[in-house]
Design a protein around this motif. Structure first.
Motif, short mmCIF file in Angstrom:
data_model
loop_
_atom_site.label_atom_id
_atom_site.label_comp_id
_atom_site.label_asym_id
_atom_site.label_seq_id
_atom_site.Cartn_x
_atom_site.Cartn_y
_atom_site.Cartn_z
N LEU A 1 0.82 -1.21 0.00
CA LEU A 1 0.00 0.00 0.00
C LEU A 1 0.86 1.26 0.00
O LEU A 1 0.54 2.24 -0.68
CB LEU A 1 -0.96 -0.01 1.18
CG LEU A 1 -2.08 -1.05 1.10
CD1 LEU A 1 -2.87 -1.09 2.41
CD2 LEU A 1 -2.99 -0.77 -0.09
N GLU A 2 1.96 1.25 0.74
CA GLU A 2 2.84 2.41 0.77
C GLU A 2 3.52 2.62 -0.59
O GLU A 2 3.63 3.74 -1.08
CB GLU A 2 3.89 2.28 1.87
CG GLU A 2 4.68 3.57 2.03
CD GLU A 2 5.65 3.56 3.19
OE1 GLU A 2 6.49 4.48 3.23
OE2 GLU A 2 5.59 2.66 4.04
N LEU A 3 3.95 1.53 -1.21
CA LEU A 3 4.56 1.65 -2.55
C LEU A 3 3.53 2.11 -3.57
O LEU A 3 3.83 2.95 -4.45
CB LEU A 3 5.15 0.30 -2.98
CG LEU A 3 6.46 -0.10 -2.31
CD1 LEU A 3 6.74 -1.58 -2.55
CD2 LEU A 3 7.60 0.77 -2.78
N LEU A 4 2.31 1.61 -3.49
CA LEU A 4 1.25 2.04 -4.40
C LEU A 4 0.97 3.53 -4.21
O LEU A 4 0.84 4.27 -5.18
CB LEU A 4 -0.02 1.21 -4.18
CG LEU A 4 -1.23 1.61 -5.02
CD1 LEU A 4 -0.93 1.58 -6.51
CD2 LEU A 4 -2.40 0.70 -4.69
N GLN A 5 0.90 3.98 -2.96
CA GLN A 5 0.67 5.41 -2.72
C GLN A 5 1.81 6.25 -3.29
O GLN A 5 1.56 7.30 -3.90
CB GLN A 5 0.52 5.70 -1.22
CG GLN A 5 0.25 7.16 -0.91
CD GLN A 5 -1.05 7.66 -1.54
OE1 GLN A 5 -2.11 7.09 -1.31
NE2 GLN A 5 -0.98 8.71 -2.34
N ALA A 6 3.04 5.80 -3.14
CA ALA A 6 4.18 6.54 -3.70
C ALA A 6 4.09 6.61 -5.22
O ALA A 6 4.37 7.65 -5.83
CB ALA A 6 5.49 5.89 -3.27
N THR A 7 3.67 5.51 -5.84
CA THR A 7 3.50 5.49 -7.30
C THR A 7 2.38 6.43 -7.73
O THR A 7 2.52 7.20 -8.69
CB THR A 7 3.22 4.06 -7.80
OG1 THR A 7 4.29 3.21 -7.40
CG2 THR A 7 3.06 4.01 -9.31
N LEU A 8 1.27 6.40 -7.02
CA LEU A 8 0.15 7.28 -7.33
C LEU A 8 0.54 8.75 -7.20
O LEU A 8 0.16 9.59 -8.02
CB LEU A 8 -1.04 6.97 -6.43
CG LEU A 8 -1.69 5.61 -6.62
CD1 LEU A 8 -2.74 5.36 -5.54
CD2 LEU A 8 -2.28 5.46 -8.00
N THR A 9 1.33 9.06 -6.19
CA THR A 9 1.80 10.43 -6.00
C THR A 9 2.74 10.85 -7.12
O THR A 9 2.61 11.93 -7.70
CB THR A 9 2.49 10.57 -4.63
OG1 THR A 9 1.55 10.25 -3.60
CG2 THR A 9 3.03 11.98 -4.41
N ALA A 10 3.68 9.96 -7.46
CA ALA A 10 4.67 10.27 -8.50
C ALA A 10 4.02 10.43 -9.88
O ALA A 10 4.51 11.21 -10.70
CB ALA A 10 5.73 9.19 -8.55
N LEU A 11 2.95 9.70 -10.12
CA LEU A 11 2.31 9.70 -11.44
C LEU A 11 0.93 10.34 -11.44
O LEU A 11 0.11 10.07 -12.31
CB LEU A 11 2.23 8.27 -11.97
CG LEU A 11 3.53 7.49 -12.02
CD1 LEU A 11 3.30 6.10 -12.59
CD2 LEU A 11 4.60 8.23 -12.79
N ALA A 12 0.67 11.20 -10.47
CA ALA A 12 -0.63 11.84 -10.35
C ALA A 12 -0.97 12.62 -11.61
O ALA A 12 -0.08 13.08 -12.34
CB ALA A 12 -0.64 12.78 -9.14
N PRO A 13 -2.26 12.76 -11.91
CA PRO A 13 -2.65 13.55 -13.09
C PRO A 13 -1.96 14.91 -13.07
O PRO A 13 -1.87 15.56 -12.05
CB PRO A 13 -4.17 13.69 -12.93
CG PRO A 13 -4.56 12.47 -12.13
CD PRO A 13 -3.42 12.24 -11.18
N GLY A 14 -1.44 15.28 -14.25
CA GLY A 14 -0.76 16.55 -14.38
C GLY A 14 0.74 16.51 -14.17
O GLY A 14 1.43 17.49 -14.41
#
Length: 180
Positions: A19-32
């Motif tokens: 979950l922490e790695l997924l959150q980091a990926t989502l943050t790094a690749l967030a829209p925009g």
């Protein structure tokens, strides 16, 4: 969940790492953050980090990893990334997409013999079939199936699959909260 990691640190801790790695990926690749529109392809049901709610979500079909990746490309996806690469950035994704100007398929290999990103113009079923997923020969076998296609490879990154990867992550990548 991170099954190989769970064998060493337990299911609950491995889920927390996932979950922490997924959150980091989502943050790094967030829209925009890049020249792409991210969406989340999920396997099964389960907890998701807060960053997941902002993205379109799709359910992965049944099958091995290759079948699931192929289904995404057949649905119009142009690039797939893993969610367990702590150093992956939007710039990596943009670079792989830019490489498609001169290539049919682009990969970011991982240090353990796999890959964490694949981008392509059109679905290419043969590169996803009969691959020994989760082994050190994934990239080698995949490249052998590309035939005459033009392939672009970038510098390898590392992913978190094993307890040694986990310890590397703990020591090399800053995080806002303590790991599970």
């Amino acid at each position: 969940m991170k099954r190989r990691l769970a064998a060493d640190i337990g299911d609950e801790a491995a889920l927390g790492v996932h979950l922490e790695l997924l959150q980091a990926t989502l943050t790094a690749l967030a829209p925009g953050t890049g020249a792409f529109d991210p969406e989340l392809w999920l396997a099964g049901e389960g907890a998701l980090p807060p960053g997941a709610a902002a993205l379109p979500q799709r359910q992965q079909p049944a099958g091995d990893l290759g079948a699931r990746m192929l289904a995404a490309f057949e649905d119009g996806v142009r690039v797939l990334v893993g969610s367990d690469v702590p150093t992956l950035t939007a710039a990596h994704v943009d670079d792989a997409l830019a490489r498609l100007a001169l290539a049919d398929v682009a990969f970011i290999p991982t240090e353990d013999g796999g890959y964490c990103l694949v981008a392509m113009h059109a679905p290419t079923p043969e590169i996803f079939r009969d691959i020994p997923w989760g082994t050190s020969s994934v990239m080698e076998c995949t490249l052998a199936r590309t035939g005459g296609r033009r392939v672009a490879l970038t510098k390898a990154l590392w992913d978190v699959d094993t307890v040694s990867d986990y310890h590397r992550w703990l020591s090399e990548v800053p995080r806002s909260e303590a790991p599970p």
